[in-house]
Design a protein around this motif. Structure first.
Motif, PDB file in Angstrom:
ATOM      1  N   PHE A 163      -3.670   1.928  15.448  1.00  0.00           N
ATOM      2  CA  PHE A 163      -2.496   1.786  14.601  1.00  0.00           C
ATOM      3  C   PHE A 163      -2.644   0.611  13.651  1.00  0.00           C
ATOM      4  CE2 PHE A 163       0.001   3.886  18.203  1.00  0.00           C
ATOM      5  CZ  PHE A 163      -0.181   5.143  17.628  1.00  0.00           C
ATOM      6  N   SER A 164      -3.299  -0.457  14.082  1.00  0.00           N
ATOM      7  CA  SER A 164      -3.467  -1.627  13.221  1.00  0.00           C
ATOM      8  C   SER A 164      -4.308  -1.281  11.998  1.00  0.00           C
ATOM      9  CB  SER A 164      -4.115  -2.773  14.010  1.00  0.00           C
ATOM     10  OG  SER A 164      -3.295  -3.186  15.075  1.00  0.00           O
ATOM     11  N   SER A 165      -5.407  -0.548  12.211  1.00  0.00           N
ATOM     12  CA  SER A 165      -6.243  -0.165  11.066  1.00  0.00           C
ATOM     13  C   SER A 165      -5.485   0.757  10.122  1.00  0.00           C
ATOM     14  CB  SER A 165      -7.524   0.526  11.578  1.00  0.00           C
ATOM     15  OG  SER A 165      -7.181   1.693  12.321  1.00  0.00           O
ATOM     16  N   GLU A 166      -4.718   1.697  10.715  1.00  0.00           N
ATOM     17  CA  GLU A 166      -3.948   2.613   9.873  1.00  0.00           C
ATOM     18  C   GLU A 166      -2.865   1.871   9.090  1.00  0.00           C
ATOM     19  OE1 GLU A 166      -3.084   6.173   8.133  1.00  0.00           O
ATOM     20  OE2 GLU A 166      -4.738   5.660   9.489  1.00  0.00           O
ATOM     21  N   LEU A 167      -2.239   0.891   9.736  1.00  0.00           N
ATOM     22  CA  LEU A 167      -1.189   0.108   9.064  1.00  0.00           C
ATOM     23  C   LEU A 167      -1.768  -0.722   7.930  1.00  0.00           C
ATOM     24  CD1 LEU A 167       0.997  -1.091  12.083  1.00  0.00           C
ATOM     25  CD2 LEU A 167       1.615   0.548  10.302  1.00  0.00           C
ATOM     26  N   LYS A 168      -3.000  -1.227   8.102  1.00  0.00           N
ATOM     27  CA  LYS A 168      -3.643  -1.977   7.017  1.00  0.00           C
ATOM     28  C   LYS A 168      -3.832  -1.090   5.793  1.00  0.00           C
ATOM     29  CE  LYS A 168      -6.067  -5.355   9.929  1.00  0.00           C
ATOM     30  NZ  LYS A 168      -7.387  -5.838  10.389  1.00  0.00           N
ATOM     31  N   LYS A 169      -4.298   0.161   6.039  1.00  0.00           N
ATOM     32  CA  LYS A 169      -4.462   1.090   4.918  1.00  0.00           C
ATOM     33  C   LYS A 169      -3.126   1.356   4.235  1.00  0.00           C
ATOM     34  CE  LYS A 169      -8.426   3.487   7.019  1.00  0.00           C
ATOM     35  NZ  LYS A 169      -8.899   4.787   7.534  1.00  0.00           N
ATOM     36  N   GLN A 170      -2.118   1.570   5.059  1.00  0.00           N
ATOM     37  CA  GLN A 170      -0.804   1.865   4.484  1.00  0.00           C
ATOM     38  C   GLN A 170      -0.254   0.654   3.736  1.00  0.00           C
ATOM     39  OE1 GLN A 170       1.731   3.270   7.576  1.00  0.00           O
ATOM     40  NE2 GLN A 170       0.600   5.182   7.874  1.00  0.00           N
ATOM     41  N   LYS A 171      -0.538  -0.560   4.231  1.00  0.00           N
ATOM     42  CA  LYS A 171      -0.068  -1.762   3.549  1.00  0.00           C
ATOM     43  C   LYS A 171      -0.703  -1.859   2.165  1.00  0.00           C
ATOM     44  CE  LYS A 171       0.382  -6.737   4.053  1.00  0.00           C
ATOM     45  NZ  LYS A 171       0.072  -7.923   4.880  1.00  0.00           N
ATOM     46  N   ALA A 172      -2.008  -1.556   2.061  1.00  0.00           N
ATOM     47  CA  ALA A 172      -2.667  -1.583   0.754  1.00  0.00           C
ATOM     48  C   ALA A 172      -2.010  -0.580  -0.194  1.00  0.00           C
ATOM     49  CB  ALA A 172      -4.153  -1.276   0.912  1.00  0.00           C
ATOM     50  N   ALA A 173      -1.722   0.629   0.338  1.00  0.00           N
ATOM     51  CA  ALA A 173      -1.081   1.643  -0.505  1.00  0.00           C
ATOM     52  C   ALA A 173       0.318   1.189  -0.925  1.00  0.00           C
ATOM     53  CB  ALA A 173      -1.003   2.973   0.256  1.00  0.00           C
ATOM     54  N   VAL A 174       1.023   0.544  -0.002  1.00  0.00           N
ATOM     55  CA  VAL A 174       2.371   0.064  -0.327  1.00  0.00           C
ATOM     56  C   VAL A 174       2.315  -1.029  -1.381  1.00  0.00           C
ATOM     57  CG1 VAL A 174       4.358  -1.197   0.624  1.00  0.00           C
ATOM     58  CG2 VAL A 174       3.413   0.750   1.854  1.00  0.00           C
ATOM     59  N   ASP A 175       1.317  -1.928  -1.286  1.00  0.00           N
ATOM     60  CA  ASP A 175       1.166  -2.964  -2.298  1.00  0.00           C
ATOM     61  C   ASP A 175       0.956  -2.352  -3.685  1.00  0.00           C
ATOM     62  OD1 ASP A 175       1.490  -4.921  -0.402  1.00  0.00           O
ATOM     63  OD2 ASP A 175      -0.683  -5.143  -0.026  1.00  0.00           O
ATOM     64  N   GLN A 176       0.113  -1.310  -3.720  1.00  0.00           N
ATOM     65  CA  GLN A 176      -0.112  -0.626  -4.998  1.00  0.00           C
ATOM     66  C   GLN A 176       1.187   0.006  -5.501  1.00  0.00           C
ATOM     67  OE1 GLN A 176      -3.106   2.399  -4.766  1.00  0.00           O
ATOM     68  NE2 GLN A 176      -3.006   2.930  -6.962  1.00  0.00           N
ATOM     69  N   PHE A 177       1.944   0.599  -4.554  1.00  0.00           N
ATOM     70  CA  PHE A 177       3.214   1.219  -4.929  1.00  0.00           C
ATOM     71  C   PHE A 177       4.193   0.168  -5.470  1.00  0.00           C
ATOM     72  CE2 PHE A 177       7.509   2.594  -3.705  1.00  0.00           C
ATOM     73  CZ  PHE A 177       7.592   3.744  -4.467  1.00  0.00           C
ATOM     74  N   LYS A 178       4.167  -1.047  -4.860  1.00  0.00           N
ATOM     75  CA  LYS A 178       5.028  -2.124  -5.347  1.00  0.00           C
ATOM     76  C   LYS A 178       4.666  -2.523  -6.771  1.00  0.00           C
ATOM     77  CE  LYS A 178       6.255  -4.297  -0.946  1.00  0.00           C
ATOM     78  NZ  LYS A 178       6.124  -5.516  -0.120  1.00  0.00           N
ATOM     79  N   GLU A 179       3.354  -2.587  -7.048  1.00  0.00           N
ATOM     80  CA  GLU A 179       2.915  -2.935  -8.393  1.00  0.00           C
ATOM     81  C   GLU A 179       3.409  -1.905  -9.403  1.00  0.00           C
ATOM     82  OE1 GLU A 179       1.434  -5.561  -9.563  1.00  0.00           O
ATOM     83  OE2 GLU A 179       1.312  -6.558  -7.608  1.00  0.00           O
ATOM     84  N   GLU A 180       3.308  -0.618  -9.026  1.00  0.00           N
ATOM     85  CA  GLU A 180       3.735   0.439  -9.948  1.00  0.00           C
ATOM     86  C   GLU A 180       5.233   0.390 -10.194  1.00  0.00           C
ATOM     87  OE1 GLU A 180       2.413   4.018  -8.184  1.00  0.00           O
ATOM     88  OE2 GLU A 180       0.279   3.682  -8.627  1.00  0.00           O
TER      89      GLU A 180
END
Length: 423
Positions: free
Chosen positions: A215-232
């Motif tokens: 779950f930690s590795s999956e959450l890291k991936k999702q956090k990166a995607a969320v950061d990109q979503f925040k930028e957009e």
């Protein structure tokens, strides 16, 4: 045992550690991942953690009960030990007392034996008074028997007490053996349960740790995607912020305009309220004036004989049945009587017209009493006209009317009146 309990408590600490869980609502599937995409996995971890907490609580409750039983066992064992020590002390005291009595009786017996030997020696020396010696011997023998009886009773009591003490010792030994057996059995059961629980907890903790790594590795991936979503979405939020600022400026201007309009409206309302009060006061004054207006004027209709009359001695009213004006309705054209509706000052006037061939004129009455009158005798002139005016103060309900002189006739007549001012 203590080492195992400490190890088990350490495992409980590891199992009860709370994992970070994001509380969020379910959301529809989308291409851009968020922190709530693994909602089912998060709920599964939460349920497993709750299950472990419940099992831990049950195990702690069982351990508490076992510790309570062990505490009771320790208390009972300490109490039994104290009771055995007490019985031991009592038994040793009884034994010491018995030995002392035995020593005392032995000394008495030895003394009696010496007395007997002395008596025998005395008998051999004196060879005489045997009866006195026999009496002393009998008394000595009696005392000896009494002491022997006491010694036998003391021995029997001591033996009975020793038997009771031995029986109690055997009973406490049996209870102590039973308690030892129970403690051993409880220890075996606790150790077995602790071993089983430890194994189960170790397996579950290992599984949870493995799942947590995934779950930690999956959450890291999702956090990166969320950061990109925040930028957009940041640019969109900035545009919305600028639009909101512009709208806020417009709203501020509108608020200023509304405040000005409210002030103007308040002034207009005050003026309208003042105008309404003035109009109400004027309407009240006009209504009061209208309610105080009283005026009438009426004349006689010509009869078939051209003349009205003659007057009679019973002062018959002259009825002016042709009404010109009757403001306030105070004049009754059927009876010819005016009734004052208000207290005030009234003006009355009347006129009569007749011919000289007949007596003419009239009398004005207030409440049946003469006030003013006119009179015209027969004369050489052809026509006669009379008139009179009077101002009277009337109370509510007082009356005014006109009558003819006795025998008098008129061709026509007018009766008028009005309220000058109320009182």
């Amino acid at each position: 045992m203590v080492t195992k309990v400490l190890f088990l408590l350490a495992l409980f600490g590891v199992a009860s550690s709370n994992f970070q869980e994001r509380t969020c609502e379910r959301e529809p599937s989308r291409q851009t991942p968020t922190f709530c995409s693994n909602y089912k996995n998060t709920v599964y971890l939460k349920e497993k953690q709750k299950d472990l907490d419940n099992k831990q609580a049950i195990l702690e409750d069982r351990i508490d009960r076992i510790e309570g039983e062990l505490d009771d066992f320790a208390i009972n064992l300490a109490s039994a030990t104290r009771e055995l020590e007490k019985i031991k002390n009592q038994t040793e005291a009884e034994n010491r007392k018995t030995k002392a009595l035995l020593e005392e009786n032995k000394a008495g017996i030895a003394s009696l034996k010496r007395d007997v030997e002395d008596l025998v020696n005395y008998k051999e020396r004196v060879g005489g008074n045997f009866s006195e010696i026999e009496k002393k011997l009998d008394a000595t023998e009696k005392r000896l028997r009494e002491r022997e009886v006491k010694l036998a009773n003391l021995e029997s009591d001591t033996e009975a007490e020793l038997n009771n003490t031995q029986r109690l010792l055997d009973q406490y030994k049996a209870e102590l053996s039973h308690l030892n057996t129970t403690a051993h059995r409880l220890g075996v059961r606790v150790e077995g349960r602790l071993n089983a629980t430890t194994t189960d907890l170790e397996a579950k903790v290992t599984e949870i740790q493995k799942n947590s790594k995934g779950f930690s590795s999956e959450l890291k991936k999702q956090k990166a995607a969320v950061d990109q979503f925040k930028e957009e979405t940041g640019g969109h939020f900035r545009n919305v912020d600028q639009q909101l600022k512009a709208q806020n400026a417009t709203v501020a201007q509108q608020k200023t305009s509304i405040t000005t309009l409210k002030k103007d409206t308040a002034e207009i309302k005050d003026r309208l309220a003042s105008t309404e009060k003035n109009l109400t006061r004027e309407v009240d004054i006009i209504a009061a004036r209208a309610s105080t207006k009283v005026a009438f004027s009426a004349s006689l209709k010509q009869s078939s004989g051209a003349f009205t009359g003659p007057g009679t001695s019973d002062k018959k009213n002259l009825i002016f049945d042709q009404v010109f004006t009757n403001v306030g309705g105070a004049y009754n054209h059927q009876t010819g009587i005016f009734t004052a509706p208000k207290k005030g000052v009234y003006h009355f006037s009347y006129m009569t017209f007749g011919y000289s061939c007949r007596t003419s004129g009239a009398i004005l009455l207030k409440n049946g009493h003469l006030q003013v009158s006119t009179f015209e005798f027969k004369g050489p002139d052809r026509t006669d006209t009379t008139s009179s005016t009077v101002i009277l103060e009337l109370n509510v309900g007082e009356t005014v009317n006109i009558i003819l002189w006795t025998g008098g006739k008129v061709y026509s007549s007018v009766f008028s009146g009005f309220l000058v001012f109320p009182l």
